[in-house]
Design a protein around this motif. Structure first.
Motif, PDB file in Angstrom:
ATOM      1  N   LYS A   1      87.630  42.963  30.032  1.00 19.37           N
ATOM      2  CA  LYS A   1      88.803  43.753  30.425  1.00 19.37           C
ATOM      3  C   LYS A   1      89.870  43.458  29.404  1.00 19.37           C
ATOM      4  CE  LYS A   1      88.202  43.601  35.402  1.00 19.37           C
ATOM      5  NZ  LYS A   1      88.567  42.895  36.612  1.00 19.37           N
TER       6      LYS A   1
ATOM      7  N   LYS B   1      96.080  49.155  30.510  1.00 23.83           N
ATOM      8  CA  LYS B   1      95.090  48.288  31.151  1.00 23.83           C
ATOM      9  C   LYS B   1      93.735  48.979  31.025  1.00 23.83           C
ATOM     10  CE  LYS B   1      96.320  46.090  34.980  1.00 23.83           C
ATOM     11  NZ  LYS B   1      96.857  45.751  36.331  1.00 23.83           N
TER      12      LYS B   1
ATOM     13  N   ASP C   1      90.494  38.426  34.320  1.00 18.74           N
ATOM     14  CA  ASP C   1      90.406  39.060  35.648  1.00 18.74           C
ATOM     15  C   ASP C   1      91.658  38.750  36.455  1.00 18.74           C
ATOM     16  OD1 ASP C   1      87.887  40.181  35.227  1.00 18.74           O
ATOM     17  OD2 ASP C   1      86.821  38.548  36.250  1.00 18.74           O
ATOM     18  N   ASP C   2      92.067  37.499  36.446  1.00 18.20           N
ATOM     19  CA  ASP C   2      93.238  37.051  37.198  1.00 18.20           C
ATOM     20  C   ASP C   2      94.520  37.677  36.634  1.00 18.20           C
ATOM     21  OD1 ASP C   2      94.537  35.525  39.174  1.00 18.20           O
ATOM     22  OD2 ASP C   2      94.645  33.738  37.891  1.00 18.20           O
TER      23      ASP C   2
ATOM     24  N   GLN D   1     103.079  38.815  41.392  1.00 23.31           N
ATOM     25  CA  GLN D   1     103.337  39.947  40.501  1.00 23.31           C
ATOM     26  C   GLN D   1     104.020  39.425  39.239  1.00 23.31           C
ATOM     27  OE1 GLN D   1     102.004  43.011  41.187  1.00 23.31           O
ATOM     28  NE2 GLN D   1     102.507  43.286  39.045  1.00 23.31           N
TER      29      GLN D   1
ATOM     30  N   PRO E   1      89.850  48.484  32.245  1.00 20.72           N
ATOM     31  CA  PRO E   1      88.855  47.718  33.003  1.00 20.72           C
ATOM     32  C   PRO E   1      87.453  47.808  32.405  1.00 20.72           C
ATOM     33  CG  PRO E   1      89.249  49.801  34.076  1.00 20.72           C
ATOM     34  CD  PRO E   1      90.207  49.734  32.909  1.00 20.72           C
TER      35      PRO E   1
ATOM     36  N   PRO F   1      92.603  30.573  40.496  1.00 21.56           N
ATOM     37  CA  PRO F   1      93.389  31.795  40.281  1.00 21.56           C
ATOM     38  C   PRO F   1      94.804  31.701  40.849  1.00 21.56           C
ATOM     39  CG  PRO F   1      91.820  32.127  42.046  1.00 21.56           C
ATOM     40  CD  PRO F   1      91.562  30.749  41.495  1.00 21.56           C
TER      41      PRO F   1
ATOM     42  N   TYR G   1      94.887  40.286  34.705  1.00 27.54           N
ATOM     43  CA  TYR G   1      94.785  41.748  34.840  1.00 27.54           C
ATOM     44  C   TYR G   1      95.207  42.192  36.243  1.00 27.54           C
ATOM     45  CZ  TYR G   1      92.556  46.372  34.356  1.00 27.54           C
ATOM     46  OH  TYR G   1      92.299  47.730  34.286  1.00 27.54           O
ATOM     47  N   ALA G   2      94.760  41.458  37.265  1.00 26.54           N
ATOM     48  CA  ALA G   2      95.044  41.821  38.657  1.00 26.54           C
ATOM     49  C   ALA G   2      96.518  41.659  39.017  1.00 26.54           C
ATOM     50  CB  ALA G   2      94.194  40.959  39.600  1.00 26.54           C
ATOM     51  N   HIS G   3      97.235  40.818  38.301  1.00 26.35           N
ATOM     52  CA  HIS G   3      98.608  40.489  38.674  1.00 26.35           C
ATOM     53  C   HIS G   3      99.661  40.994  37.681  1.00 26.35           C
ATOM     54  CE1 HIS G   3      97.303  37.935  41.986  1.00 26.35           C
ATOM     55  NE2 HIS G   3      96.346  37.504  41.183  1.00 26.35           N
ATOM     56  N   THR G   4      99.254  41.760  36.663  1.00 20.64           N
ATOM     57  CA  THR G   4     100.178  42.206  35.621  1.00 20.64           C
ATOM     58  C   THR G   4     100.160  43.726  35.525  1.00 20.64           C
ATOM     59  OG1 THR G   4      99.731  40.168  34.406  1.00 20.64           O
ATOM     60  CG2 THR G   4     100.799  41.944  33.182  1.00 20.64           C
TER      61      THR G   4
ATOM     62  N   ALA H   1      97.386  35.135  45.853  1.00 19.14           N
ATOM     63  CA  ALA H   1      97.375  36.568  46.182  1.00 19.14           C
ATOM     64  C   ALA H   1      98.819  37.043  46.307  1.00 19.14           C
ATOM     65  CB  ALA H   1      96.625  36.806  47.484  1.00 19.14           C
TER      66      ALA H   1
END
Length: 173
Positions: free
Chosen positions: A97, A89, A157-158, A34, A91, A28, A160-163, A31
């Motif tokens: 997702k 987005k 998942d990756d 963005q 979920p 991934p 989605y979490a950063h966009t 952390a």
């Protein structure tokens, strides 16, 4: 007898390579990343994710079943081309997702109108249909969506979490 042994060895090697490909761990993004721009290169089957002008991650993708050329109307099974943005987005998608793409834009609406057809919509960056995640990376073997951009479940998942909603996405031929 010798032919059967060779065939067995070939089968074992092919199975081992397929297993490694399927289950090799996903790496991934770091952390705190963005993503502020996405670029899809349809001809190369890649989605590129950028942060502050620097390429952070390259994702192999699958496209619509009719991948050559820009989407012109609903049902043509083509992935759009042009400049859009992440519009939503979800979920709880039927495809694990998803990130919504702001298709159609004004140009797309005008082109569909010229053809006398609806432009369509509901273009997403999504993963595999729910309960089919076991397919994993093998989904990349062919273009299977109705015009969307497909990743594996771990990849969406990756991403989605950063966009964030509002992130620009440029879809190139």
């Amino acid at each position: 007898m010798r032919g059967r042994k060779i065939l067995l060895v070939v089968f074992i090697v092919v199975f081992a390579v397929a297993a490694i490909y399927a289950w090799y761990p996903y790496s991934p993004m770091p952390a705190g990343t963005q993503i502020d721009k996405l670029v899809v290169q349809k001809s190369q089957r890649q989605l590129l994710a950028y942060e502050k002008g620097k390429l952070v991650k390259t994702f192999p993708i699958s496209l619509g079943r009719n991948p050559i050329g820009a989407k012109e109307f609903e049902g043509d099974k083509k992935t759009p081309e042009g400049t859009y943005f992440i519009s939503a987005k979800n979920p709880n998608s039927g495809y694990h997702k998803n990130l919504g793409v702001s298709y159609p834009n004004q140009q797309n609406l005008e082109r569909a109108k010229q053809l006398g057809k609806p432009a369509g919509g509901d273009i997403k960056i999504h993963a595999l249909r729910n309960y089919t995640g076991f397919i994993g990376r093998f989904q990349r073997c062919y273009d299977w969506t109705l015009g969307c951009i497909a990743l594996t479940n771990a990849e969406i998942d990756d991403l989605y979490a950063h966009t964030a909603v509002g992130t620009p996405i440029i879809i190139l031929p």
